[in-house]
Write an enzyme that holds these catalytic residues in place. Structure first.
Site, PDB file in Angstrom:
ATOM      1  N   HIS A  86      10.968  37.506  -1.172  1.00 10.96           N
ATOM      2  CA  HIS A  86       9.649  38.065  -0.906  1.00 10.96           C
ATOM      3  C   HIS A  86       9.852  38.816   0.370  1.00 10.96           C
ATOM      4  CE1 HIS A  86       7.469  35.212   1.346  1.00 10.96           C
ATOM      5  NE2 HIS A  86       8.298  34.254   0.732  1.00 10.96           N
ATOM      6  N   ASP A  88       6.793  40.591   1.349  1.00 10.26           N
ATOM      7  CA  ASP A  88       5.453  40.289   1.940  1.00 10.26           C
ATOM      8  C   ASP A  88       5.475  39.038   2.750  1.00 10.26           C
ATOM      9  OD1 ASP A  88       5.586  38.479  -0.358  1.00 10.26           O
ATOM     10  OD2 ASP A  88       3.311  38.425  -0.382  1.00 10.26           O
ATOM     11  N   ASP A 125       9.694  33.098   6.862  1.00 11.00           N
ATOM     12  CA  ASP A 125       9.198  33.440   5.556  1.00 11.00           C
ATOM     13  C   ASP A 125       8.737  34.607   5.382  1.00 11.00           C
ATOM     14  OD1 ASP A 125       7.866  32.630   3.156  1.00 11.00           O
ATOM     15  OD2 ASP A 125       6.125  31.618   4.164  1.00 11.00           O
ATOM     16  N   GLU A 158       4.582  37.585  -3.120  1.00 10.44           N
ATOM     17  CA  GLU A 158       4.738  35.926  -3.303  1.00 10.44           C
ATOM     18  C   GLU A 158       3.521  35.246  -2.805  1.00 10.44           C
ATOM     19  OE1 GLU A 158       6.110  32.058  -2.671  1.00 10.44           O
ATOM     20  OE2 GLU A 158       5.305  33.337  -0.982  1.00 10.44           O
ATOM     21  N   GLU A 159       3.233  35.599  -1.370  1.00 12.85           N
ATOM     22  CA  GLU A 159       2.022  34.794  -0.958  1.00 12.85           C
ATOM     23  C   GLU A 159       0.401  35.130  -1.365  1.00 12.85           C
ATOM     24  OE1 GLU A 159       2.922  32.889   1.280  1.00 12.85           O
ATOM     25  OE2 GLU A 159       4.731  33.785   2.394  1.00 12.85           O
ATOM     26  N   ASP A 185      14.186  30.459   0.597  1.00 12.34           N
ATOM     27  CA  ASP A 185      12.843  30.581   1.208  1.00 12.34           C
ATOM     28  C   ASP A 185      12.201  29.114   1.377  1.00 12.34           C
ATOM     29  OD1 ASP A 185      10.292  31.746   1.591  1.00 12.34           O
ATOM     30  OD2 ASP A 185       9.760  31.927  -0.329  1.00 12.34           O
ATOM     31  N   THR A 320     -31.685  26.958  13.130  1.00  9.44           N
ATOM     32  CA  THR A 320     -32.161  25.787  12.455  1.00  9.44           C
ATOM     33  C   THR A 320     -32.308  25.810  11.119  1.00  9.44           C
ATOM     34  OG1 THR A 320     -34.458  26.086  13.257  1.00  9.44           O
ATOM     35  CG2 THR A 320     -33.420  24.327  14.440  1.00  9.44           C
ATOM     36  N   ARG A 333      -1.150  19.542  -4.144  1.00  7.92           N
ATOM     37  CA  ARG A 333       0.028  19.780  -4.785  1.00  7.92           C
ATOM     38  C   ARG A 333       0.582  18.818  -5.701  1.00  7.92           C
ATOM     39  NH1 ARG A 333       2.523  24.300  -1.644  1.00  7.92           N
ATOM     40  NH2 ARG A 333       0.844  24.717  -0.064  1.00  7.92           N
ATOM     41  N   SER A 404       5.749  24.828  -1.972  1.00  5.43           N
ATOM     42  CA  SER A 404       5.779  25.519  -3.415  1.00  5.43           C
ATOM     43  C   SER A 404       6.349  27.001  -3.716  1.00  5.43           C
ATOM     44  CB  SER A 404       4.242  25.406  -3.984  1.00  5.43           C
ATOM     45  OG  SER A 404       3.630  24.344  -3.831  1.00  5.43           O
ATOM     46  N   HIS A 432       3.672  30.604   8.344  1.00  2.45           N
ATOM     47  CA  HIS A 432       2.078  31.004   7.944  1.00  2.45           C
ATOM     48  C   HIS A 432       1.310  30.440   9.271  1.00  2.45           C
ATOM     49  CE1 HIS A 432       2.267  30.180   3.356  1.00  2.45           C
ATOM     50  NE2 HIS A 432       3.286  30.855   3.916  1.00  2.45           N
TER      51      HIS A 432
HETATM   52  N1  BES Z   1       8.542  29.738   1.239  1.00  2.57           N
HETATM   53  C1  BES Z   1       7.183  29.266   1.167  1.00  2.57           C
HETATM   54  C2  BES Z   1       7.323  27.865   0.432  1.00  2.57           C
HETATM   55  C3  BES Z   1       8.102  27.046   0.997  1.00  2.57           C
HETATM   56  C4  BES Z   1       8.311  26.900   2.522  1.00  2.57           C
HETATM   57  C5  BES Z   1       8.782  25.871   0.284  1.00  2.57           C
HETATM   58  C6  BES Z   1       9.106  25.820   3.035  1.00  2.57           C
HETATM   59  C7  BES Z   1       9.291  24.815   0.918  1.00  2.57           C
HETATM   60  C8  BES Z   1       9.430  24.980   2.150  1.00  2.57           C
HETATM   61  C9  BES Z   1       6.365  30.145   0.375  1.00  2.57           C
HETATM   62  O1  BES Z   1       6.254  31.646   0.830  1.00  2.57           O
HETATM   63  C10 BES Z   1       4.943  29.711   0.377  1.00  2.57           C
HETATM   64  O2  BES Z   1       4.266  29.979   1.390  1.00  2.57           O
HETATM   65  N2  BES Z   1       4.255  29.164  -0.970  1.00  2.57           N
HETATM   66  C11 BES Z   1       2.958  28.963  -0.905  1.00  2.57           C
HETATM   67  C12 BES Z   1       2.406  28.811  -2.316  1.00  2.57           C
HETATM   68  C13 BES Z   1       2.120  30.216  -2.878  1.00  2.57           C
HETATM   69  C14 BES Z   1       1.741  30.167  -4.352  1.00  2.57           C
HETATM   70  C15 BES Z   1       1.062  30.999  -2.013  1.00  2.57           C
HETATM   71  C16 BES Z   1       2.771  27.367  -0.358  1.00  2.57           C
HETATM   72  O3  BES Z   1       3.522  26.443  -0.732  1.00  2.57           O
HETATM   73  O4  BES Z   1       1.688  27.134  -0.063  1.00  2.57           O
HETATM   74 MN    MN Z   2       8.355  32.182   1.414  1.00  2.00          MN
HETATM   75 MN    MN Z   3       4.883  31.606   2.474  1.00  2.00          MN
END
Ligand code: BES
Ligand code: MN
Ligand code: MN
Length: 459
Positions: A86, A88, A125, A158-159, A185, A320, A333, A404, A432
């Protein structure tokens, strides 16, 4: 193969320079203010694919951001590998915590990256990681050894949940037909202990609202006599997990895969350095579900976290007030064989059940995703393991990750192919977060491992 690896060695510096250009585009999918940048990034990715030697490069429009496709089909008798990534990235905020601007990449050494790491939003990422595939492909093309047919699919959402990718895959099954999907990823356990990711958790994400009085109230005139929605919501959230770390939602664990003691012993072979884990994130102690190790808590067990909570007055100074409403975002998760639909429904029922009678609650589901597992007795796993063992010169173990990537389960369902999660980041790369980075060592090991994977998989 040696020629391909030599080509990579000789072009190392140029690869980094080109990646920097990609990292300079702030392709933040969540924020509409960056729409033009996301579109510009798709064009850039298409150019990169073309320049690397891909055929049929196409920017495929969707209801959201485009999907970039390209391929190289050399021989129908060879297996076909679909490379997914991805382009993005996550928003960069809180921007003030970055040591340098997030879209002006630079290299700096860190304790875990003595050879230097590339700092920029998206470096790990996922731009730095899918870019390895484009460069590995270029190296294979230039040296005349592409052992498999290759298809690329690079998305820009993806994000934000990959909603339009789901539609695209369903409508383009023929175009995307493949024997396996290769994805970088995820991360490895450490540079000393490389791993192939064999599992990802699923996700159920909800937003909750608690409404008390029909308007904001003066806390002097009403305080002490009415339910305060912030208090009610906080109590409800605290009650979702008990003192043993068990999630209290009725039926939450009903479908959880009970991983065998053998498999647990196998996964706990990874050297679990609790001290380093704590220190890296500035904690003096950990917590979690009783009876499970940290490794297990972050991989084979389902979890629940409040990701944000707000309501009432949060501006300068004091006001207040008893607010009419309070809100929170909560993610769970999931592990095999939980499903996001099942868990979102169970959450909603439970949240409504524990709400006191004098407030109203509302639960709004957001995107979710299925968990995913790749068995270690598959040819996909073995091809990745052997490739990485050659590149790293070390034994490679299977590793189930807590993150995920919901499209892996969707690919399996729609295309009938397994995804191989051959990612090269480290969990300390701050994806992130502010100061996201990707080790140069990891970047190059990745580029080397990919042609080796193709070679092994073709056998
Ligand atoms: N690349 C990540 C997921 C990831 C990172 C998996 C490191 C295992 C190890 C992916 O871009 C991501 O951030 N996924 C999100 C879920 C998505 C539905 C927004 C996540 O895991 O929070
Ligand atoms: Mn990713
Ligand atoms: Mn990500």
């Amino acid at each position: 193969m040696q020629e391909t690896l030599n080509y990579i060695q000789e072009n190392k510096q140029r690869f980094v320079d080109e990646l920097f250009d990609l990292l300079r585009i702030p392709s933040i999918s969540a924020d509409p203010a960056y729409k033009d940048d996301v579109l510009k990034c798709a064009e850039k990715v298409a150019d990169l694919l073309k320049n690397a030697g891909a055929d049929n490069v196409e920017i495929c429009q969707t209801a959201g951001y485009p999907i970039v496709y390209g391929d190289k089909i050399t021989d129908s008798s060879l297996p076909t590998v679909l490379v997914y990534g991805h382009y993005d990235v996550q928003p960069a905020d809180p921007i003030e915590l970055w040591r340098k601007p997030p879209f002006e990449p630079y290299i700096e050494k860190t304790e875990l990256h003595p050879d230097g790491a590339i700092f920029a939003r998206g470096s790990a990422d996922d731009k730095g990681q899918f870019f390895m595939h484009i460069k590995a492909f270029e190296a294979m093309m230039k040296t005349g050894v592409v052992p498999c047919n290759v298809k690329f699919i690079l998305e820009g959402e993806e994000e934000v949940g990959s909603v339009n990718l789901g539609v695209f895959v369903n409508e383009n099954k023929e175009k995307l037909a493949c024997d396996c999907i290769l994805i970088s990823d995820t991360h490895i356990y450490s540079n000393e202990q490389p791993t192939v990711t064999t599992g990802l958790r699923g996700l159920s994400y909800v937003e909750v609202e608690v409404e008390g009085p029909n308007r904001d109230l003066h806390s002097g005139l009403y305080g002490g006599a009415v339910p305060n929605p912030i208090h009610v919501l906080s109590r409800m959230i605290s009650n979702l997990i008990d003192e043993n770390g068990r999630i209290q939602i009725d039926g939450f664990y009903d479908n959880v895969d009970q991983v065998s003691l053998e498999e647990r012993a196998e996964m706990n072979k990874l050297k679990d350095d609790q001290e380093a884990f704590k220190n890296a994130i500035g904690l003096s102690g950990l917590e979690g579900e009783k009876g499970f190790t940290t490794l297990e808590r972050t991989s084979i067990r389902p979890t629940l976290d409040c990701n944000g909570i707000w309501g009432g007055y949060t501006g300068e100074g004091a006001k207040t007030v008893i607010p009419s409403k309070a809100f929170a975002k909560i993610s769970m998760r999931l592990v095999p064989f939980q499903t996001p639909e099942e868990i979102t429904e169970k959450f909603t029922k439970y949240f409504e059940k524990i709400a006191p009678e004098n407030v109203k609650v509302k639960v709004t589901p957001h995107h979710g995703g299925m968990p995913y597992v790749l068995q270690s007795d598959t040819k996909e796993f073995r091809a990745a393991k052997q490739a990485m063992e050659t590149a790293f010169g070390r034994e490679v173990l299977p590793y189930r990750s807590g993150g995920s990537i919901p499209i892996t389960a969707m690919f399996e369902q729609v295309l009938g192919a397994k995804s191989v999660l051959m990612g090269f980041g480290l969990d300390s790369d701050a994806i992130h977060s502010p100061n996201e980075h990707y080790g140069l060592f990891n970047f190059y090991k990745g580029i080397e491992s990919i042609p080796l994977f193709f070679k092994n998989y073709a056998k």
